[in-house]
Design a protein around this motif. Structure first.
Motif, PDB file in Angstrom:
ATOM      1  N   ARG A 127       0.865  -1.189   0.000  1.00 44.77           N
ATOM      2  CA  ARG A 127       0.000   0.000   0.000  1.00 44.77           C
ATOM      3  C   ARG A 127       0.896   1.232   0.000  1.00 44.77           C
ATOM      4  N   VAL A 128       0.801   2.043  -1.049  1.00 43.37           N
ATOM      5  CA  VAL A 128       1.658   3.217  -1.196  1.00 43.37           C
ATOM      6  C   VAL A 128       0.819   4.484  -1.061  1.00 43.37           C
ATOM      7  N   ARG A 129       1.498   5.567  -0.658  1.00 37.82           N
ATOM      8  CA  ARG A 129       0.821   6.842  -0.459  1.00 37.82           C
ATOM      9  C   ARG A 129       1.795   7.969  -0.774  1.00 37.82           C
ATOM     10  N   LEU A 130       1.362   8.938  -1.581  1.00 38.67           N
ATOM     11  CA  LEU A 130       2.194  10.069  -1.976  1.00 38.67           C
ATOM     12  C   LEU A 130       2.047  11.199  -0.968  1.00 38.67           C
ATOM     13  N   HIS A 131       3.182  11.726  -0.506  1.00 36.97           N
ATOM     14  CA  HIS A 131       3.211  12.846   0.438  1.00 36.97           C
ATOM     15  C   HIS A 131       3.935  14.008  -0.238  1.00 36.97           C
ATOM     16  N   ILE A 132       3.350  15.198  -0.163  1.00 37.08           N
ATOM     17  CA  ILE A 132       3.936  16.382  -0.787  1.00 37.08           C
ATOM     18  C   ILE A 132       4.056  17.484   0.255  1.00 37.08           C
ATOM     19  N   GLU A 133       5.249  18.027   0.370  1.00 37.00           N
ATOM     20  CA  GLU A 133       5.502  19.171   1.239  1.00 37.00           C
ATOM     21  C   GLU A 133       5.774  20.370   0.339  1.00 37.00           C
TER      22      GLU A 133
ATOM     23  N   GLY B 170      -1.636  12.029  -0.082  1.00 39.01           N
ATOM     24  CA  GLY B 170      -2.579  11.440  -1.024  1.00 39.01           C
ATOM     25  C   GLY B 170      -3.285  10.228  -0.464  1.00 39.01           C
ATOM     26  N   ALA B 171      -4.297   9.790  -1.184  1.00 41.24           N
ATOM     27  CA  ALA B 171      -5.036   8.597  -0.793  1.00 41.24           C
ATOM     28  C   ALA B 171      -4.159   7.363  -0.996  1.00 41.24           C
ATOM     29  N   PRO B 172      -4.263   6.378  -0.094  1.00 34.48           N
ATOM     30  CA  PRO B 172      -3.460   5.165  -0.276  1.00 34.48           C
ATOM     31  C   PRO B 172      -3.953   4.359  -1.484  1.00 34.48           C
ATOM     32  N   ALA B 173      -3.010   3.711  -2.149  1.00 33.48           N
ATOM     33  CA  ALA B 173      -3.329   2.856  -3.292  1.00 33.48           C
ATOM     34  C   ALA B 173      -2.629   1.521  -3.110  1.00 33.48           C
TER      35      ALA B 173
END
Length: 118
Positions: A70-76, A87-90
């Motif tokens: 399960r991956v999730r994108l984080h943006i700072e 982001g939403a987990p995929a």
């Protein structure tokens, strides 16, 4: 005396590089023999490539392992007033590639992908 002045900085630089801890030295493609037998028991999960174009972030994650990741994108964002996003987990199944996207209003400060084995 002139030779000493030209050799001294080089000697000092070599001594400083050799005194660095192993983590700070540049890594070589060869693996030392003492680390060659290290095997991890856990699957590694998906491999992700992140690209930033202006204020948009895109990550492609491919899972070569048999377990689902399960991956999730984080943006700072770079600006203090710009909202950071998670982001939403995929779920990335075996031999599957997913695309994760996100953006800031202005510049992107940092972007990374978190992993959780399912």
């Amino acid at each position: 005396m002139r030779l000493f002045r030209s050799v001294a900085p080089v000697t000092v630089a070599v001594c400083l590089v050799l005194s660095l801890p192993n983590d700070a030295r540049p890594h070589d493609a060869r693996v030392p023999a003492r680390h060659a037998a290290v095997v991890t028991e856990e699957p590694l999960g998906a491999e992700c490539r992140i690209s930033v174009e202006g204020s948009r972030v895109t990550a492609y994650c491919h899972n070569p392992d048999a377990a689902t990741d399960r991956v999730r994108l984080h943006i700072e964002c770079a600006r203090w007033w710009d909202l950071d996003t998670d982001g939403a987990p995929a779920d990335v199944g075996p031999a599957v590639t997913v695309r994760l996207t996100g953006r800031c209003w202005k510049e992107v400060g940092a972007a990374w992908v978190s992993h959780q084995l399912v």
